[in-house]
Design an enzyme around this catalytic site. Structure first.
Site, PDB file in Angstrom:
ATOM      1  N   GLU A 175      -0.182 -36.749  28.472  1.00 14.51           N
ATOM      2  CA  GLU A 175      -1.104 -35.678  28.080  1.00 14.51           C
ATOM      3  C   GLU A 175      -2.472 -36.224  27.675  1.00 14.51           C
ATOM      4  O   GLU A 175      -3.347 -35.466  27.272  1.00 14.51           O
ATOM      5  CB  GLU A 175      -0.487 -34.850  26.932  1.00 14.51           C
ATOM      6  CG  GLU A 175       0.731 -34.023  27.379  1.00 14.51           C
ATOM      7  CD  GLU A 175       1.282 -33.094  26.301  1.00 14.51           C
ATOM      8  OE1 GLU A 175       0.780 -33.144  25.159  1.00 14.51           O
ATOM      9  OE2 GLU A 175       2.211 -32.329  26.609  1.00 14.51           O
ATOM     10  N   GLU A 202      12.692   4.749  17.518  1.00 13.71           N
ATOM     11  CA  GLU A 202      12.706   4.321  16.117  1.00 13.71           C
ATOM     12  C   GLU A 202      14.074   4.625  15.489  1.00 13.71           C
ATOM     13  O   GLU A 202      14.700   3.765  14.895  1.00 13.71           O
ATOM     14  CB  GLU A 202      11.597   5.073  15.378  1.00 13.71           C
ATOM     15  CG  GLU A 202      11.451   4.690  13.927  1.00 13.71           C
ATOM     16  CD  GLU A 202      10.507   5.636  13.191  1.00 13.71           C
ATOM     17  OE1 GLU A 202      10.190   6.724  13.730  1.00 13.71           O
ATOM     18  OE2 GLU A 202      10.097   5.301  12.068  1.00 13.71           O
ATOM     19  N   HIS A 203      14.516   5.877  15.624  1.00 13.62           N
ATOM     20  CA  HIS A 203      15.814   6.301  15.081  1.00 13.62           C
ATOM     21  C   HIS A 203      16.716   6.747  16.225  1.00 13.62           C
ATOM     22  O   HIS A 203      16.265   7.438  17.129  1.00 13.62           O
ATOM     23  CB  HIS A 203      15.648   7.509  14.153  1.00 13.62           C
ATOM     24  CG  HIS A 203      14.717   7.283  13.013  1.00 13.62           C
ATOM     25  ND1 HIS A 203      13.439   7.809  12.981  1.00 13.62           N
ATOM     26  CD2 HIS A 203      14.870   6.601  11.849  1.00 13.62           C
ATOM     27  CE1 HIS A 203      12.849   7.463  11.850  1.00 13.62           C
ATOM     28  NE2 HIS A 203      13.684   6.720  11.146  1.00 13.62           N
ATOM     29  N   HIS A 223       8.022  15.829  10.074  1.00 10.84           N
ATOM     30  CA  HIS A 223       7.137  14.778   9.549  1.00 10.84           C
ATOM     31  C   HIS A 223       5.677  15.077   9.858  1.00 10.84           C
ATOM     32  O   HIS A 223       4.836  15.099   8.978  1.00 10.84           O
ATOM     33  CB  HIS A 223       7.517  13.407  10.105  1.00 10.84           C
ATOM     34  CG  HIS A 223       8.569  12.715   9.314  1.00 10.84           C
ATOM     35  ND1 HIS A 223       8.363  12.300   8.026  1.00 10.84           N
ATOM     36  CD2 HIS A 223       9.837  12.370   9.613  1.00 10.84           C
ATOM     37  CE1 HIS A 223       9.459  11.725   7.562  1.00 10.84           C
ATOM     38  NE2 HIS A 223      10.377  11.761   8.505  1.00 10.84           N
ATOM     39  N   SER A 254       6.534   9.136  14.033  1.00 18.10           N
ATOM     40  CA  SER A 254       7.972   8.894  13.956  1.00 18.10           C
ATOM     41  C   SER A 254       8.716   9.572  15.117  1.00 18.10           C
ATOM     42  O   SER A 254       8.201  10.501  15.729  1.00 18.10           O
ATOM     43  CB  SER A 254       8.438   9.471  12.618  1.00 18.10           C
ATOM     44  OG  SER A 254       9.705   9.010  12.280  1.00 18.10           O
ATOM     45  N   ASN A 279      -3.154   5.912   6.376  1.00 17.28           N
ATOM     46  CA  ASN A 279      -3.856   6.706   7.397  1.00 17.28           C
ATOM     47  C   ASN A 279      -4.619   5.790   8.360  1.00 17.28           C
ATOM     48  O   ASN A 279      -4.458   4.569   8.330  1.00 17.28           O
ATOM     49  CB  ASN A 279      -4.784   7.728   6.717  1.00 17.28           C
ATOM     50  CG  ASN A 279      -5.888   7.048   5.900  1.00 17.28           C
ATOM     51  OD1 ASN A 279      -6.165   5.859   6.072  1.00 17.28           O
ATOM     52  ND2 ASN A 279      -6.508   7.809   5.025  1.00 17.28           N
ATOM     53  N   GLN A 331      13.133  15.314  12.011  1.00 15.95           N
ATOM     54  CA  GLN A 331      12.122  14.425  12.565  1.00 15.95           C
ATOM     55  C   GLN A 331      10.818  15.173  12.789  1.00 15.95           C
ATOM     56  O   GLN A 331       9.740  14.709  12.437  1.00 15.95           O
ATOM     57  CB  GLN A 331      12.633  13.850  13.892  1.00 15.95           C
ATOM     58  CG  GLN A 331      11.917  12.606  14.317  1.00 15.95           C
ATOM     59  CD  GLN A 331      12.119  11.505  13.306  1.00 15.95           C
ATOM     60  OE1 GLN A 331      13.222  11.293  12.821  1.00 15.95           O
ATOM     61  NE2 GLN A 331      11.046  10.833  12.948  1.00 15.95           N
ATOM     62  N   GLN A 372     -10.605   0.296   1.241  1.00 16.24           N
ATOM     63  CA  GLN A 372     -11.057  -0.524   0.113  1.00 16.24           C
ATOM     64  C   GLN A 372      -9.872  -1.205  -0.589  1.00 16.24           C
ATOM     65  O   GLN A 372     -10.004  -2.325  -1.094  1.00 16.24           O
ATOM     66  CB  GLN A 372     -11.918   0.289  -0.870  1.00 16.24           C
ATOM     67  CG  GLN A 372     -11.269   1.522  -1.479  1.00 16.24           C
ATOM     68  CD  GLN A 372     -11.420   2.788  -0.621  1.00 16.24           C
ATOM     69  OE1 GLN A 372     -11.581   2.710   0.602  1.00 16.24           O
ATOM     70  NE2 GLN A 372     -11.351   3.948  -1.254  1.00 16.24           N
ATOM     71  N   ASP A 422      17.072   7.514   5.481  1.00 18.26           N
ATOM     72  CA  ASP A 422      15.702   7.600   4.966  1.00 18.26           C
ATOM     73  C   ASP A 422      15.653   7.336   3.468  1.00 18.26           C
ATOM     74  O   ASP A 422      14.647   6.876   2.948  1.00 18.26           O
ATOM     75  CB  ASP A 422      15.122   8.989   5.222  1.00 18.26           C
ATOM     76  CG  ASP A 422      14.680   9.171   6.654  1.00 18.26           C
ATOM     77  OD1 ASP A 422      14.512   8.158   7.355  1.00 18.26           O
ATOM     78  OD2 ASP A 422      14.507  10.329   7.078  1.00 18.26           O
ATOM     79  N   HIS A 448      -1.929 -40.019  19.461  1.00 18.30           N
ATOM     80  CA  HIS A 448      -0.547 -39.574  19.312  1.00 18.30           C
ATOM     81  C   HIS A 448       0.407 -40.683  19.733  1.00 18.30           C
ATOM     82  O   HIS A 448       1.365 -41.022  19.024  1.00 18.30           O
ATOM     83  CB  HIS A 448      -0.279 -38.331  20.186  1.00 18.30           C
ATOM     84  CG  HIS A 448      -0.784 -37.037  19.624  1.00 18.30           C
ATOM     85  ND1 HIS A 448      -2.114 -36.762  19.465  1.00 18.30           N
ATOM     86  CD2 HIS A 448      -0.117 -35.926  19.199  1.00 18.30           C
ATOM     87  CE1 HIS A 448      -2.249 -35.530  18.965  1.00 18.30           C
ATOM     88  NE2 HIS A 448      -1.045 -35.012  18.792  1.00 18.30           N
ATOM     89  N   TYR A 504       0.843  -1.187   0.000  1.00 16.37           N
ATOM     90  CA  TYR A 504       0.000   0.000   0.000  1.00 16.37           C
ATOM     91  C   TYR A 504       0.883   1.242   0.000  1.00 16.37           C
ATOM     92  O   TYR A 504       1.837   1.338   0.778  1.00 16.37           O
ATOM     93  CB  TYR A 504      -0.918   0.030   1.225  1.00 16.37           C
ATOM     94  CG  TYR A 504      -1.880   1.194   1.128  1.00 16.37           C
ATOM     95  CD1 TYR A 504      -3.026   1.076   0.364  1.00 16.37           C
ATOM     96  CD2 TYR A 504      -1.606   2.413   1.737  1.00 16.37           C
ATOM     97  CE1 TYR A 504      -3.893   2.148   0.214  1.00 16.37           C
ATOM     98  CE2 TYR A 504      -2.465   3.488   1.593  1.00 16.37           C
ATOM     99  CZ  TYR A 504      -3.608   3.347   0.832  1.00 16.37           C
ATOM    100  OH  TYR A 504      -4.459   4.415   0.671  1.00 16.37           O
TER     101      TYR A 504
END
Lengths: 431, 431
Positions: B415, B327-328, B262, B237, B214, B259, B191, B361, B420, B130
């Site tokens: 068991e 994250e970074h 963003h 981020s 989103n 940063q 969708q 990046d 088995h 996506y």
């Protein structure tokens, strides 16, 4: 049980029906679980004591009593038959060895332009293992969940197991002991998952939760996902057995039933190139069924979800396996290797006549926590990778920055991110 | 922006507040998304056309028109500046090389008892990528999502990208072309996720969906999880910059702002051993802010979520990083290696003064899709591992079965799983 043959005109439609058959109706427990998690977050240990009393009909006077003591673990081990402890030890040793062989290597790439790139594996720091209680308390699952975490290097493993009516399961505790798990809490259900994810005064929070459970446990894992990591949410178990005319139908039948005895939603499917074998196995299943301790469960699974499919050749057979993407795949043909090489999607494979799936469930070494419900198309069995994570890294000399920096500036500007562009340009003396 | 110092008595409480600060309010879109998925499942292409008309104010006459044509891709490439295509190509080549170095090896273990155990990696067959449209259409993200799938050996990569008002993004299409993606659908939102997971007459279903989006896209990924695999659901981020007194405050400031630009929920944190550096960076941020194209966004992020923390030494600093699990992580100290070795939890690290995060990046090679919101404690950046899966396997000679089978029988009986036990016992001549 349904009988299919690729030679029938209606085969494709019948096979699709088999593929799309929903074997499980998920109980709607979202709201109940959300309520339990909220209670544990708000009240911590007090909520654990209250919920344990309500669901397990047992509760200690204070939260200290929720933790299994070293003396209880020792007593549990002493109560186990020595042969069973030996069997656990053999299993654990083999599981350790196989999972150690999975451990990946770090990457370090030197770049002629003046950069070094790397990827470093490290263990998750704290992991929670959920172990179901009561009927479905399987010591083998304790080994299969805890040992990969140990081998990965996890520093802290906390285990939660419900003890309905206060009863401890000796073999489960012995398995935990063998796997090196010393922090064991007598807490079950959604409240156990909530406690491990959010922490209470007694139970420190973990970073990842693994292990099987009922609908409440599964839903609780879904709801805490993101706060902590979770393992996959297992559906009912399944096996596909591939067999040619050279095999023993009684062995195939008992292998199918070993899957069917798990629960009524389990699925056992035989795919064979031999119509004669199809008949012989069908007959052998009926014969063996009556002799099982869990005959009713196995019969219901076989009746509802069992299938025998006759194929023209193994090219057809392999294609059907990939569409089924089964959790377990037994390849009982005279030359299993080449057939296995043609198959792309399966959780675990068992090659040849001497390799029933039950061997892998307990002692062979690979994990028995495997992707169910066709998810082997994209998911894998439990492994050390579930308890490791990666940090990538970059180091650059000035000439490395000069070599690739201008391209970063161009792309950052094209994306409208001017601070990104300037953070590189400034270091190139252009800022 | 908050200023903290480990020398202050209230530090621990203040730091905890910073850790627990929720930077994102999740929109409640569950029901809307469930409705969209149901429409796509029920009506397929017709639903895609209707929903695309509604949300993107554009729709072709038939579903054929939803697919981007080879001529459109060629025209998009021709419309891109050659220098940008070169930058994309440099980035793609480096990303390919780094991800190829991640490819793991199969395991095969011969066992002296007469068993062979193995683990085989294979690619997921079909993957959906996506790509967000409109403002946040980042060609770099196309490379970062598609190339690991290509390197892993995925046979089919389908890409969905919304084209609001019918407008195609040239550089996004050029990036898809460079990454070898030829199946591109002009469909966005929930969708698109529904179509990739369930399939329509035009869009064949995939096995795994990856890529940012989103709130609707994130919720749709949550709802199709299980039907298909998904990547992690990214939050806002963040970066942590470690800097000693030897660094250039203007460079640190622009890195923090890279940063912050963003979005308003992004977080930039400086940890430094130098109170003087803390002041200098604070001043440099204020100065640089006015010069940015996205100054308002960056200012809001810095005001709301920015932090400067003065620590006594790097032992303290490393411990704070592990609690933040960023994250970074930029390590701008004179000897970054030893400090990096002390840190356990970070998505990606950038070592030394010549290595701003923006380099990673775009062009360095490691992936820029990374775990956010402290999930680096248990999660990792996107990699070839996201597009691979494992099948374990067992082969046993008769003597192997004889050596370990009795332990499997003992555990299966303990068991209560008699089928088995018998599936092993029968092969030992005990059935």
């Amino acid at each position: 049980m349904i009988r299919l043959s690729t030679a029938h005109a209606g085969f494709e439609a019948e096979f699709r029906t088999l593929l799309d058959q929903a074997r499980e109706t998920t109980a709607k427990v979202d709201a109940a679980v959300a309520g339990i998690i909220a209670e544990v977050r708000a009240e911590g240990d007090a909520a654990l004591l209250r919920l344990t009393g309500r669901f397990d009909r047992w509760a200690p006077a204070s939260a200290d009593g929720l933790r299994v003591t070293p003396a209880e673990i020792e007593a549990a081990r002493a109560a186990c038959a020595p042969a069973l402890l030996d069997a656990l030890d053999l299993a654990a040793t083999r599981i350790e060895r196989f999972h150690a062989a999975q451990l990946p290597r770090d990457v370090e790439l030197d770049d002629p332009l003046g950069l070094t790139l790397g990827m470093r594996w490290s263990a998750i720091e704290a992991v929670g293992i959920y172990v179901p209680g009561g009927k479905a308390a399987y010591p083998s699952s304790v080994l299969m969940n805890a040992i990969p975490a140990q081998v990965a290097g996890v520093r802290r493993i906390a285990m939660c197991v419900p003890t309905p009516d206060g009863a401890l399961n000796d073999l489960v505790l012995a398995a935990a002991h063998r796997a090196g798990v010393t922090e064991i809490w007598r807490v079950g259900g959604a409240q156990a998952i909530a406690a491990m994810a959010w922490g209470t005064a007694s139970i420190a929070p973990v970073d990842r939760v693994a292990g099987p459970g009922n609908a409440y446990v599964a839903e609780a894992k879904r709801q805490v996902f993101g706060r902590v990591g979770i393992d996959s949410i297992a559906g009912p178990s399944e096996v596909v057995v591939l067999a040619d005319a050279s095999q023993n139908p009684a062995q195939i039948a008992i292998d199918l039933l070993a899957q069917a005895e798990h629960d009524e939603s389990a699925q056992a499917i035989l795919i064979t190139t031999s119509a004669q074998m199809a008949h012989a196995v069908e007959h052998a299943v009926e014969e063996a069924l009556g002799t099982l301790a869990r005959a009713e469960i196995a019969a219901e699974s076989w009746r509802r979800h069992g299938a025998i499919i006759v194929v023209h050749d193994w090219e057809e057979g392999a294609a059907l396996v990939d569409r089924l993407a089964p959790e377990h795949l037994e390849i009982m043909v005279s030359q299993p290797g080449p057939l296995f090489d043609r198959i792309r999607h399966a959780g675990a494979a068992f090659l040849g006549a001497h390799c029933p799936e039950a061997l892998g469930d307990y002692v062979a070494g690979p994990n028995h926590v495997l992707p169910t419900g066709r998810t082997a198309r994209f998911a894998s069995g439990l492994s050390v990778f579930d308890f490791l994570k990666r940090t990538t890294w970059i180091a650059a000399e000035k000439r490395g920055l000069e070599a690739i920096g201008p391209a970063a500036v161009a792309l950052a500007e094209a994306e409208g991110l001017t601070a990104h562009a300037r953070s590189v340009a400034m270091r190139l003396g252009q800022g």
